[in-house]
Scaffold this motif. Structure first.
Motif, PDB file in Angstrom:
ATOM      1  N   ALA A  11       0.831  -1.209   0.000  1.00 27.38           N
ATOM      2  CA  ALA A  11       0.000   0.000   0.000  1.00 27.38           C
ATOM      3  C   ALA A  11       0.862   1.254   0.000  1.00 27.38           C
ATOM      4  O   ALA A  11       0.572   2.226  -0.711  1.00 27.38           O
ATOM      5  N   ALA A  12       1.943   1.235   0.777  1.00 35.75           N
ATOM      6  CA  ALA A  12       2.840   2.395   0.826  1.00 35.75           C
ATOM      7  C   ALA A  12       3.505   2.619  -0.529  1.00 35.75           C
ATOM      8  O   ALA A  12       3.658   3.766  -0.979  1.00 35.75           O
ATOM      9  N   GLY A  66       1.424   7.461  -6.500  1.00 30.51           N
ATOM     10  CA  GLY A  66       0.313   8.356  -6.785  1.00 30.51           C
ATOM     11  C   GLY A  66      -1.070   7.756  -6.712  1.00 30.51           C
ATOM     12  O   GLY A  66      -2.064   8.443  -6.992  1.00 30.51           O
ATOM     13  N   LEU A  67      -1.177   6.484  -6.322  1.00 28.05           N
ATOM     14  CA  LEU A  67      -2.493   5.859  -6.219  1.00 28.05           C
ATOM     15  C   LEU A  67      -3.108   6.162  -4.857  1.00 28.05           C
ATOM     16  O   LEU A  67      -2.432   6.069  -3.826  1.00 28.05           O
ATOM     17  N   ASN A  68      -4.381   6.470  -4.857  1.00 25.89           N
ATOM     18  CA  ASN A  68      -5.080   6.880  -3.638  1.00 25.89           C
ATOM     19  C   ASN A  68      -5.601   5.658  -2.876  1.00 25.89           C
ATOM     20  O   ASN A  68      -6.802   5.385  -2.820  1.00 25.89           O
ATOM     21  N   VAL A  69      -4.680   4.896  -2.282  1.00 24.14           N
ATOM     22  CA  VAL A  69      -5.074   3.728  -1.482  1.00 24.14           C
ATOM     23  C   VAL A  69      -4.811   4.024  -0.012  1.00 24.14           C
ATOM     24  O   VAL A  69      -3.943   4.825   0.332  1.00 24.14           O
ATOM     25  N   SER A  70      -5.550   3.352   0.831  1.00 18.90           N
ATOM     26  CA  SER A  70      -5.388   3.536   2.270  1.00 18.90           C
ATOM     27  C   SER A  70      -4.009   3.063   2.713  1.00 18.90           C
ATOM     28  O   SER A  70      -3.495   2.047   2.219  1.00 18.90           O
ATOM     29  N   GLY A  71      -3.426   3.766   3.670  1.00 16.94           N
ATOM     30  CA  GLY A  71      -2.133   3.354   4.212  1.00 16.94           C
ATOM     31  C   GLY A  71      -2.267   2.408   5.383  1.00 16.94           C
ATOM     32  O   GLY A  71      -1.261   2.011   5.980  1.00 16.94           O
TER      33      GLY A  71
END
Length: 282
Positions: free
Chosen positions: A251-252, A258-263
């Motif tokens: 995820a990190a 640049g991808l809007n994924v949860s950390g």
């Protein structure tokens, strides 16, 4: 005692082993609420096991203070009381075996506390049932698997009715099946009986299952929070010689691109859901 009251409190807790040139634990300030499942994560030599022994009054602080269930280990009687309130399960279950039959081993602790014989019988029955070892009550501990031995060790601790149990790397010598057995037993005691659990480990997957996680390095608490929050600080975790869960690292990496994924993703299933959400939003 109110449900949210702290059962463990430390202030500037410090310990140095005799002959050492630095503190194994230094300046630790820690409060643990009743019913918490606290994981203590750190690499070898970080001081996490020393911290566990201080909480159980197996060793006395060099400086600072520790208070367990409102008791300070400032007298021999108080030290004994703390060990009644705060049980400990060690790395090697063989080191906690004292009898040749499982049920006698579980009865050893209550007997030392002076519990009445009829109450000891009830506690042994309850403890063995709780850890799923009733069928092995007449078995020699030497005939058990590693995971079964550790469950017997847990039974011996809970038969003394502690409010807190410190698990000091209690799964590190076990195979994956044994690790799962012991972890599930600890979670059930926490969930069903309200036992406060301090789970000392270097396994990321175990730490991720706690309600709260602290990272110890060089004798100090470096990070403190919910596992998702702590593991999301991937680079900081790595700087302490640890690795965040694989999906958290992925995820990190995706966020860096640049991808809007949860950390705060921990599992494969959570990553799958997050990627599906991301795809549907494009």
């Amino acid at each position: 005692m109110p449900e949210n009251e702290f059962v463990i409190q430390t202030e500037n807790l410090t310990y140095r082993y005799e002959g050492a040139d630095r503190d194994a634990v230094k300046g630790v300030i820690l409060s643990v609420r009743r019913g918490e499942f606290l994981a203590v994560l750190g690499r070898n030599g970080s001081g996490k096991s020393t911290l566990g022994k201080l909480l159980n009054a197996l060793i006395a602080p060099t400086e600072g203070s520790v208070c367990v269930c409102g008791i300070r280990p400032d007298t021999e009687d108080n030290t004994f009381l703390i060990r009644q309130k705060c049980g400990m399960v060690f790395q090697n279950p063989d080191n906690q075996t004292v009898a040749t039959i499982v049920e006698e081993d579980v009865a050893f602790g209550p007997e030392n506390l002076g519990v009445a014989p009829e109450e000891i019988r009830a506690r042994v029955d309850w403890a063995l049932e709780k850890v799923g070892m009733t069928a092995f009550r007449r078995t020699a501990p030497s005939m058990l698997s590693g995971g079964q031995k550790q469950r017997v060790a847990i039974a011996g601790v809970i038969a003394m009715k502690p409010e807190i149990i410190v698990f000091d790397e209690s799964t590190s010598m076990l195979d994956p099946a044994g690790r799962l057995e012991v972890m599930e037993t600890a979670k059930a005691l926490n969930r069903e009986n309200g036992v406060t659990v301090v789970w000392i480990t270097h396994f990321m997957d175990e730490a991720a299952q706690a309600s709260r996680l602290i990272v110890v390095d060089d004798g100090e608490i470096r990070l403190d929070g919910a596992p998702r929050q702590v593991f999301s600080r991937v680079k900081e975790i790595q700087s302490y010689g640890l690795e965040a869960p694989d999906m958290t690292v992925l995820a990190a990496m995706l966020r860096e691109r640049g991808l809007n994924v949860s950390g705060e993703i921990l599992t494969v299933e959570e990553m799958e859901v997050e990627l599906c959400r991301l795809r549907s939003s494009i």
